[in-house]
Scaffold this motif. Structure first.
Motif, PDB file in Angstrom:
ATOM      1  N   LYS A   1     -14.526   2.449  -1.222  1.00  0.00           N
ATOM      2  CA  LYS A   1     -13.135   2.389  -0.767  1.00  0.00           C
ATOM      3  C   LYS A   1     -12.219   2.369  -1.974  1.00  0.00           C
ATOM      4  O   LYS A   1     -12.612   1.956  -3.069  1.00  0.00           O
ATOM      5  CB  LYS A   1     -12.887   1.160   0.102  1.00  0.00           C
ATOM      6  N   TYR A   2     -11.003   2.836  -1.791  1.00  0.00           N
ATOM      7  CA  TYR A   2     -10.057   2.917  -2.895  1.00  0.00           C
ATOM      8  C   TYR A   2      -9.259   1.628  -3.082  1.00  0.00           C
ATOM      9  O   TYR A   2      -8.804   1.331  -4.182  1.00  0.00           O
ATOM     10  CB  TYR A   2      -9.102   4.087  -2.679  1.00  0.00           C
ATOM     11  N   SER A   3      -9.058   0.866  -2.025  1.00  0.00           N
ATOM     12  CA  SER A   3      -8.281  -0.368  -2.144  1.00  0.00           C
ATOM     13  C   SER A   3      -8.628  -1.304  -1.000  1.00  0.00           C
ATOM     14  O   SER A   3      -9.238  -0.895  -0.003  1.00  0.00           O
ATOM     15  CB  SER A   3      -6.778  -0.068  -2.139  1.00  0.00           C
TER      16      SER A   3
ATOM     17  N   PRO B   1       0.815  -1.226   0.000  1.00  0.00           N
ATOM     18  CA  PRO B   1       0.000   0.000   0.000  1.00  0.00           C
ATOM     19  C   PRO B   1       0.842   1.266   0.000  1.00  0.00           C
ATOM     20  O   PRO B   1       1.946   1.305   0.539  1.00  0.00           O
ATOM     21  CB  PRO B   1      -0.823  -0.117   1.291  1.00  0.00           C
ATOM     22  N   GLU B   2       0.281   2.292  -0.640  1.00  0.00           N
ATOM     23  CA  GLU B   2       0.919   3.601  -0.695  1.00  0.00           C
ATOM     24  C   GLU B   2      -0.035   4.647  -0.140  1.00  0.00           C
ATOM     25  O   GLU B   2      -1.224   4.646  -0.471  1.00  0.00           O
ATOM     26  CB  GLU B   2       1.275   3.951  -2.141  1.00  0.00           C
ATOM     27  N   GLN B   3       0.455   5.505   0.704  1.00  0.00           N
ATOM     28  CA  GLN B   3      -0.369   6.561   1.282  1.00  0.00           C
ATOM     29  C   GLN B   3      -0.304   7.785   0.381  1.00  0.00           C
ATOM     30  O   GLN B   3       0.702   8.476   0.335  1.00  0.00           O
ATOM     31  CB  GLN B   3       0.123   6.898   2.697  1.00  0.00           C
ATOM     32  N   ARG B   4      -1.369   8.044  -0.344  1.00  0.00           N
ATOM     33  CA  ARG B   4      -1.406   9.179  -1.254  1.00  0.00           C
ATOM     34  C   ARG B   4      -2.573  10.096  -0.887  1.00  0.00           C
ATOM     35  O   ARG B   4      -3.673   9.633  -0.614  1.00  0.00           O
ATOM     36  CB  ARG B   4      -1.571   8.713  -2.701  1.00  0.00           C
ATOM     37  N   ILE B   5      -2.333  11.375  -0.881  1.00  0.00           N
ATOM     38  CA  ILE B   5      -3.367  12.358  -0.576  1.00  0.00           C
ATOM     39  C   ILE B   5      -3.574  13.232  -1.815  1.00  0.00           C
ATOM     40  O   ILE B   5      -2.622  13.753  -2.383  1.00  0.00           O
ATOM     41  CB  ILE B   5      -2.968  13.238   0.628  1.00  0.00           C
ATOM     42  N   GLU B   6      -4.820  13.360  -2.227  1.00  0.00           N
ATOM     43  CA  GLU B   6      -5.144  14.205  -3.364  1.00  0.00           C
ATOM     44  C   GLU B   6      -6.134  15.287  -2.931  1.00  0.00           C
ATOM     45  O   GLU B   6      -6.965  15.066  -2.053  1.00  0.00           O
ATOM     46  CB  GLU B   6      -5.768  13.379  -4.493  1.00  0.00           C
TER      47      GLU B   6
ATOM     48  N   GLU C   1      -3.258  -5.403   5.223  1.00  0.00           N
ATOM     49  CA  GLU C   1      -3.069  -6.165   6.467  1.00  0.00           C
ATOM     50  C   GLU C   1      -3.987  -7.384   6.511  1.00  0.00           C
ATOM     51  O   GLU C   1      -3.566  -8.475   6.906  1.00  0.00           O
ATOM     52  CB  GLU C   1      -3.336  -5.272   7.683  1.00  0.00           C
TER      53      GLU C   1
ATOM     54  N   SER D   1      -7.691  -3.942   2.161  1.00  0.00           N
ATOM     55  CA  SER D   1      -6.788  -3.862   3.306  1.00  0.00           C
ATOM     56  C   SER D   1      -5.616  -4.815   3.113  1.00  0.00           C
ATOM     57  O   SER D   1      -5.800  -6.040   3.067  1.00  0.00           O
ATOM     58  CB  SER D   1      -7.534  -4.213   4.599  1.00  0.00           C
TER      59      SER D   1
END
Length: 342
Positions: free
Chosen positions: A89-91, A55-60, A95, A93
């Protein structure tokens, strides 16, 4: 190969034929993932792998997302589907997906888009699972080795689907397989798996000559009967040429190589910013799904590598066998030539 092409039948067929089948599971819910793993186990008693996206934490900004939503409505109108669909949801989990893999005690865990948390890698290894990471540069490979992976996929720029780049921009990491593999081999001490443009025994022998311990093939299996790729997708693979693919961000927000489409051509003229992965991926999902239902390849994401002219619709087992047979013939030929030279 995530998103449908890698079915349990394809994974099992490859493993039963002597390869290592891999399930592209990045988009699967934990429930779907568990079900598919168990189905694979019913179809084969041979080792297989599961691949996930780190996962990548991206803020737009809301402005960027809003502008893209308005623009995508143009295609929704054309396809006759609802505008401004709600995105839950975007993706999935990561985990929860990892926990399924641990519960099911899978033989091989591979990943791309980065490096998972150290506890994930160590827990997998403690359970006896082989861990494989993806690199597109030597520095990425060195970091993966330092993180404790057991092997590294060296992904050349010819490869279809998403780029595994995680340290630099994709534009700075377009290194071909032939150049990338031997350099990674020289800078790490663990096995290297060559990936990108490898379609048959010739690619296998060439990769081994470059120092790779194995090869990873995706496009070669897309048109197989066991593949879950859409029929129209398979037809585009079988009729495609080596120059009909390009790397684009328009479908998912992350650079990926696929067959050129009208959607790609049109979106490349979009004046605004494209939301990063996985936001853009979620925003275009309904368009891609509607296009698939309408058998319209021009709005589907047709991921493919540059070797697609060599793709066939042979079964997965035949593809594996012919790859090995061709490689054996070439190795014997090379050996005999050396003997003559001596």
């Amino acid at each position: 190969m995530a998103g449908g092409p890698t079915t349990p039948e394809l994974v099992a067929a490859i493993s039963n034929a002597g390869g290592l089948g891999n399930l592209g599971a990045g988009y699967l819910t934990p429930e779907q993932l568990r079900s598919m793993i168990r189905e694979i186990k019913q179809l084969t008693d041979q080792p297989f792998g599961v691949n996930l996206f780190v996962p990548e934490q991206r803020i737009e900004s809301e402005e960027t997302i809003g502008q893209m939503a308005d623009h995508l409505n143009i295609y929704r109108v054309e396809l006759g589907i609802a505008q401004n669909p709600a995105i839950q949801k975007y993706s999935e989990s990561f985990e929860e997906q990892v926990q399924v893999l641990l519960d099911e005690e899978i033989p091989v865990f591979s990943f791309t888009f980065g490096i998972p948390p150290q506890d994930v890698i160590q827990t997998m290894k403690q359970r006896g699972t082989i861990v494989i990471g993806t690199a597109t540069t030597i520095e990425e490979a060195k970091q993966l080795e330092a993180a404790g992976v057991d092997a590294i996929v060296a992904q050349g720029s010819e490869a279809g689907g998403h780029r595994g780049t995680f340290l630099k921009s994709v534009s700075d990491t377009q290194i071909g397989t032939m150049a990338l593999v031997p350099q990674i081999v020289d800078h790490v001490t663990i096995p290297v798996i060559a990936s990108g443009g490898i379609m048959d025994g010739r690619g296998l022998v060439a990769s081994l000559a470059l120092g790779a311990a194995a090869v990873q093939m995706g496009t070669a299996f897309l048109a197989c009967p066991e593949s879950g790729a859409h029929t129209t997708y398979k037809q585009k693979i079988l009729s495609g040429n080596e120059d009909c693919t390009e790397i684009t961000r328009v479908y998912s927000g992350k650079a990926a190589r696929g067959i050129r489409t009208e959607f790609m051509n049109d979106m490349h003229r979009y004046p605004g910013n494209i939301p990063a992965y996985p936001i853009q991926n979620a925003m275009t999902r309904d368009i891609r799904q509607a296009a698939a239902k309408a058998n319209n390849p021009e709005y589907m994401s047709l991921w493919a590598g540059q070797g697609l002219r060599l793709a066939t619709d042979r079964s997965a087992a035949v593809t594996v066998k012919q790859t090995i047979d061709q490689a054996n013939v070439l190795v014997k030929l090379i050996f005999n030539l050396r003997r003559v030279g001596d």
